[in-house]
Design a protein around this motif. Structure first.
Motif, PDB file in Angstrom:
ATOM      1  N   THR A  62     -22.076  -2.496 -24.759  1.00 48.91           N
ATOM      2  CA  THR A  62     -20.801  -2.984 -23.670  1.00 48.91           C
ATOM      3  C   THR A  62     -21.397  -4.414 -24.311  1.00 48.91           C
ATOM      4  O   THR A  62     -21.873  -4.823 -24.985  1.00 48.91           O
ATOM      5  CB  THR A  62     -21.249  -2.817 -22.387  1.00 48.91           C
ATOM      6  N   SER A  63     -19.354  -4.743 -24.559  1.00 46.28           N
ATOM      7  CA  SER A  63     -19.370  -5.851 -25.171  1.00 46.28           C
ATOM      8  C   SER A  63     -18.453  -6.659 -24.581  1.00 46.28           C
ATOM      9  O   SER A  63     -17.218  -6.175 -23.914  1.00 46.28           O
ATOM     10  CB  SER A  63     -19.390  -5.999 -26.320  1.00 46.28           C
ATOM     11  N   LEU A  64     -18.115  -7.884 -24.242  1.00 44.37           N
ATOM     12  CA  LEU A  64     -16.644  -8.904 -24.433  1.00 44.37           C
ATOM     13  C   LEU A  64     -15.990  -9.772 -24.849  1.00 44.37           C
ATOM     14  O   LEU A  64     -16.745  -9.949 -26.024  1.00 44.37           O
ATOM     15  CB  LEU A  64     -16.499  -9.450 -22.304  1.00 44.37           C
ATOM     16  N   ILE A 108     -17.222 -10.336 -16.628  1.00 38.75           N
ATOM     17  CA  ILE A 108     -18.927  -9.849 -16.698  1.00 38.75           C
ATOM     18  C   ILE A 108     -18.885  -9.285 -15.382  1.00 38.75           C
ATOM     19  O   ILE A 108     -19.730  -8.130 -15.941  1.00 38.75           O
ATOM     20  CB  ILE A 108     -19.874 -11.321 -16.942  1.00 38.75           C
ATOM     21  N   PHE A 109     -18.869  -9.453 -14.431  1.00 38.12           N
ATOM     22  CA  PHE A 109     -19.274  -8.626 -13.371  1.00 38.12           C
ATOM     23  C   PHE A 109     -18.696  -6.941 -13.494  1.00 38.12           C
ATOM     24  O   PHE A 109     -19.740  -6.439 -13.089  1.00 38.12           O
ATOM     25  CB  PHE A 109     -18.536  -8.950 -11.731  1.00 38.12           C
ATOM     26  N   ASN A 163     -21.683  -3.456 -13.501  1.00 34.66           N
ATOM     27  CA  ASN A 163     -21.440  -2.886 -12.884  1.00 34.66           C
ATOM     28  C   ASN A 163     -21.138  -1.250 -13.380  1.00 34.66           C
ATOM     29  O   ASN A 163     -21.380  -0.717 -13.021  1.00 34.66           O
ATOM     30  CB  ASN A 163     -19.818  -2.812 -11.747  1.00 34.66           C
ATOM     31  N   ASN A 164     -19.766  -1.689 -14.956  1.00 30.46           N
ATOM     32  CA  ASN A 164     -19.602  -0.369 -15.413  1.00 30.46           C
ATOM     33  C   ASN A 164     -20.989   0.133 -16.551  1.00 30.46           C
ATOM     34  O   ASN A 164     -21.210   1.532 -16.159  1.00 30.46           O
ATOM     35  CB  ASN A 164     -18.700  -0.664 -16.693  1.00 30.46           C
ATOM     36  N   LEU A 165     -21.683  -0.577 -16.730  1.00 26.45           N
ATOM     37  CA  LEU A 165     -23.429  -0.320 -17.897  1.00 26.45           C
ATOM     38  C   LEU A 165     -24.514   0.003 -16.775  1.00 26.45           C
ATOM     39  O   LEU A 165     -25.015   0.956 -16.990  1.00 26.45           O
ATOM     40  CB  LEU A 165     -23.525  -2.587 -18.473  1.00 26.45           C
ATOM     41  N   GLU A 166     -24.376  -0.334 -15.179  1.00 27.57           N
ATOM     42  CA  GLU A 166     -25.622   0.150 -14.189  1.00 27.57           C
ATOM     43  C   GLU A 166     -24.607   1.399 -13.769  1.00 27.57           C
ATOM     44  O   GLU A 166     -25.410   2.499 -14.422  1.00 27.57           O
ATOM     45  CB  GLU A 166     -24.992  -0.805 -13.391  1.00 27.57           C
ATOM     46  N   ASP A 167     -23.451   1.547 -13.708  1.00 31.44           N
ATOM     47  CA  ASP A 167     -22.908   3.193 -13.610  1.00 31.44           C
ATOM     48  C   ASP A 167     -23.659   4.025 -14.627  1.00 31.44           C
ATOM     49  O   ASP A 167     -23.566   5.575 -14.292  1.00 31.44           O
ATOM     50  CB  ASP A 167     -21.628   3.223 -13.432  1.00 31.44           C
ATOM     51  N   ALA A 168     -22.897   3.747 -15.781  1.00 31.88           N
ATOM     52  CA  ALA A 168     -22.942   4.727 -17.041  1.00 31.88           C
ATOM     53  C   ALA A 168     -24.689   4.577 -16.731  1.00 31.88           C
ATOM     54  O   ALA A 168     -25.170   6.083 -17.674  1.00 31.88           O
ATOM     55  CB  ALA A 168     -22.731   3.901 -18.444  1.00 31.88           C
TER      56      ALA A 168
END
Length: 73
Positions: free
Chosen positions: A35-37, A48-49, A53-58
């Protein structure tokens, strides 16, 4: 086989992750999720939060299916 998925929590990213899971199962592969911002100002902490969260779900989604997975952030 190594499979890299760019993930931002969008519907397109979720579909890409589903395709990656199918390929990983078929070819005994490992999934790497990235993931990147975009840099800059604004509500950075919130962004960032949400990205974490999206990354943890994935990651949990892939782990639940017994597929090797690594967070590349």
């Amino acid at each position: 086989m190594k499979i890299l998925v760019g993930y931002d929590g969008s519907d397109a990213a979720k579909e890409a992750l589903n395709v990656a899971k199918k390929h990983a199962k078929a070819f005994n592969g490992k999934i790497y999720i990235l993931t990147s911002l975009v840099g800059g100002t604004g509500e950075r902490a919130k962004d960032i939060f949400e990205a974490r969260n999206n990354l943890e779900d994935a990651l949990k989604s892939v782990e639940k299916e017994g597929i090797p997975v690594k967070n590349t952030s």
